[in-house]
Design a protein around this motif. Structure first.
Motif, mmCIF file in Angstrom:
data_model
loop_
_atom_site.group_PDB
_atom_site.id
_atom_site.type_symbol
_atom_site.label_atom_id
_atom_site.label_comp_id
_atom_site.label_asym_id
_atom_site.label_seq_id
_atom_site.Cartn_x
_atom_site.Cartn_y
_atom_site.Cartn_z
ATOM 1 N N ARG A 391 -1.079 -13.873 -12.290
ATOM 2 C CA ARG A 391 -0.973 -12.421 -12.464
ATOM 3 C C ARG A 391 -0.752 -11.706 -11.126
ATOM 4 N NH1 ARG A 391 -5.186 -11.857 -15.343
ATOM 5 N NH2 ARG A 391 -6.672 -11.384 -13.696
ATOM 6 N N GLY A 392 -1.525 -12.085 -10.110
ATOM 7 C CA GLY A 392 -1.401 -11.441 -8.803
ATOM 8 C C GLY A 392 -0.036 -11.656 -8.183
ATOM 9 N N TRP A 393 0.457 -12.895 -8.235
ATOM 10 C CA TRP A 393 1.766 -13.214 -7.643
ATOM 11 C C TRP A 393 2.892 -12.518 -8.413
ATOM 12 C CZ3 TRP A 393 6.423 -15.735 -8.625
ATOM 13 C CH2 TRP A 393 7.155 -16.161 -7.506
ATOM 14 N N SER A 394 2.824 -12.564 -9.724
ATOM 15 C CA SER A 394 3.871 -11.944 -10.556
ATOM 16 C C SER A 394 3.902 -10.428 -10.368
ATOM 17 C CB SER A 394 3.641 -12.273 -12.036
ATOM 18 O OG SER A 394 3.639 -13.659 -12.243
ATOM 19 N N ASN A 395 2.728 -9.794 -10.276
ATOM 20 C CA ASN A 395 2.691 -8.342 -10.047
ATOM 21 C C ASN A 395 3.340 -7.970 -8.722
ATOM 22 O OD1 ASN A 395 1.431 -7.591 -12.446
ATOM 23 N ND2 ASN A 395 -0.626 -7.825 -11.602
ATOM 24 N N TYR A 396 3.095 -8.789 -7.692
ATOM 25 C CA TYR A 396 3.662 -8.499 -6.367
ATOM 26 C C TYR A 396 5.189 -8.492 -6.407
ATOM 27 C CZ TYR A 396 4.363 -8.680 -1.315
ATOM 28 O OH TYR A 396 4.756 -8.395 -0.029
ATOM 29 N N TYR A 397 5.776 -9.423 -7.177
ATOM 30 C CA TYR A 397 7.243 -9.540 -7.219
ATOM 31 C C TYR A 397 7.865 -8.892 -8.462
ATOM 32 C CZ TYR A 397 6.730 -12.673 -3.285
ATOM 33 O OH TYR A 397 6.434 -13.184 -2.041
#
Length: 563
Positions: A391-397
């Motif tokens: 979730r954190g990585w996907s939100n960033y990109y």
């Protein structure tokens, strides 16, 4: 000498609504005075804010209660304070006190075997730094350049990336991709203090922090240069040191009347920056100018991370560049997929921003590490470990062209999870294993049927363009509606929080103040689940963390009184 009378109330009884209004009113006036160049009024208001009981309470709350970071102690060993200790600390706060040395803590540096040094101040110094920051930040927010995005309220890395897209999307350009070597560690103290140009009292206090020294183990080292990373005020001081890079380029390359020679575009996020122009000679000259300008602050560019590239295809020249974990490049495409210039004409190329190869590799390694560390764990636990990382990585990109990256990452993740499942049931057939862990064949959902917990794949994160912050706008300008609306679309804001922000029109329903950048928000059950309240939107409200704490304490106090 005036003494501060200790208030006859408890921490949980403080009226934060009144406190925050008092402080923000002063900060807004500082911002306005600084915008019109009224130095006398700025200093008068800064003196008021550093002496204000309200500001001291707010600074204490931000450091001792709101701070969500890892609780690391300074040399005093204090990690946290109880409510009575917070009140006691407020009464002891004075500007001009001697600073204690910071405690050296080494943390891993992303993408490198090196370690980054942090300097952790003692609790009292952290609170005084927060107080001084309240006074200085509105003044400098009115002065900071429009294309500075790092560690500033209301601005983010996504604003920097959006600015890059705006600067590149309609024209191929040469780009200086630069990084300042050990920026925090090498800032010249005298040059920084001269640039601050603040009141003698604040200058002495900041100088005391800069010269306080560093305790590494049992040894004390003097600090002759640099700003310790880990201090509350350190990012602001670093931004002040680097402010003026855009202005120096405008002085050397003033905007000419004809459109064929625009001023070079500089976009900075903390100590990383890029300079863009259609002429290579101009970019090379900019590098010389910036190198000379940085020398005055005791800084220099890092040769290994500084290069000149082209955004489109050029013979014998590197194409595209990485910035803040994103890859920015222009691709030659057919007329059907071409980008357009400002007049609607097809360009023959398209500007694509996507996750960098290094960012993809690091994320793959992180997912592999989690799966390898949970070979013997239950499916539920593995999913609970993977979901926050995904979730954190996907939100960033999620604000750039990441669809292909998300799909590829999900395919690799399925392969890793299959290997995890086959290892656990080496005696079973593959069809049985797929049915057990994924359920329906045509719907690849890795889920724990018993606990109804599902893995949330990358491609479930919607891709939506980020709207860049307007010009030199700042939260201190007092436009509550503009800033609260931006909060609801901030990357990483969950759907639930975003919907509640919109429903509440950006206001906390407990204190009725508008939410601002830096506020910690929590979802509260209007009627608690213990009292039969539903876990649904109709029973949810969004509150400040401190308002949530206060509400909970009052309810608990009321129940105690009944008993």
């Amino acid at each position: 000498m005036n003494t501060v009378t200790k208030p006859m109330y408890k921490w949980q009884d403080i009226e934060w609504k009144k406190i925050e209004r008092n402080v923000f009113k002063l900060q807004k006036r500082i911002f306005q005075a600084s915008s019109r160049g009224d130095v006398k009024t700025v200093r008068k208001l800064q003196r008021l804010i550093t002496r204000s009981w309200s500001a001291k309470l707010l600074a204490t709350r931000k450091v001792t209660q709101d701070n969500q970071g890892k609780k690391t102690a300074g040399i005093d060993g204090v990690k946290q304070l109880s409510p009575p200790q917070r009140i006691e600390l407020v009464s002891q706060l004075r500007i001009g006190q001697k600073a204690k040395p910071v405690r050296r803590v080494w943390i891993p540096k992303p993408g490198s075997e090196e370690k980054r040094p942090l300097g952790i101040p003692v609790m009292q110094d952290r609170v005084i730094q927060a107080l001084v920051k309240m006074a200085l930040e509105p003044q400098w927010e009115a002065k900071f350049e429009a294309n500075s995005y790092g560690f500033r309220p209301g601005r983010s890395c996504w604003d920097a990336i959006a600015a890059l897209h705006i600067g590149l999307h309609s024209k191929a350009k040469w780009v200086l991709d630069a990084d300042i070597a050990k920026c925090y560690d090498r800032i010249n103290h005298q040059a920084l203090l001269s640039k601050l140009n603040t009141s003698p009292k604040l200058r002495r206090q900041i100088k005391a922090w800069l010269k306080a020294g560093v305790m590494d183990g049992m040894e004390l080292f003097p600090t002759k240069e640099g700003v310790p990373q880990g201090g509350v005020i350190s990012p602001l001081l670093a931004n002040i040191a680097l402010d003026g890079m855009e202005e120096i380029l405008k002085q050397h390359f003033p905007e000419k009347k004809h459109k064929n020679f625009p001023t070079p575009i500089l976009i900075r996020y903390a100590d990383d920056f890029v300079i863009m122009h259609k002429e290579r000679e101009v970019v090379e000259k900019c590098q010389e100018i910036i190198c000379k300008w940085l020398t005055e602050m005791g800084l220099e560019l890092k040769p290994s991370k500084t290069k000149i590239v082209h955004s489109l295809k050029k013979q014998d020249v590197e194409v595209g560049f990485d910035f803040l974990g994103f890859n920015i490049r222009q691709y030659e495409v057919g007329r059907t997929k071409s980008g357009y210039d400002t007049h609607g004409n097809k360009l023959g190329f398209k500007t694509i921003i996507k996750p960098s190869k290094e960012a993809l590799k690091k994320h793959q390694e992180k997912l592999r590490e989690i799966i390898d560390q949970n070979k013997a764990s239950k499916q539920q636990l593995l999913i609970m470990k993977l979901n926050p990382v995904i979730r954190g990585w996907s939100n960033y990109y999620s604000k750039v062209a990441s669809t292909n990256s998300f799909n590829n990452m999900d395919m690799l993740l399925i392969d890793k999870l299959k290997a995890w499942a086959y290892r656990r049931h080496s005696q079973k057939g593959k069809k049985w294993i797929v049915r057990k862990y994924w359920g329906v064949k045509d719907k690849w959902e890795f889920k724990d049927k018993e606990n109804q917990i599902k893995l949330k794949p990358h491609n479930q994160t919607p891709i939506k363009r980020h709207i860049k912050v307007q010009g030199k706008r700042s939260p201190y300008d007092g436009d509550y509606i503009y800033w609260s609306n931006r909060l609801s679309t901030y990357p990483g804001t969950s759907t639930r929080v975003s919907n509640l922000l919109k429903r509440q029109k950006g206001q906390c329903l407990y204190c009725e103040l508008y939410f601002r950048y830096g506020d910690i928000l929590e979802v509260d059950h209007i009627i608690s689940k213990e009292m039969g309240g539903a876990d649904a939107y109709r029973n949810w409200q969004l509150l400040h963390r401190h308002c949530h704490d206060q509400k909970t304490a009052k309810i608990a106090g009321g129940m105690h009184d009944k008993h």
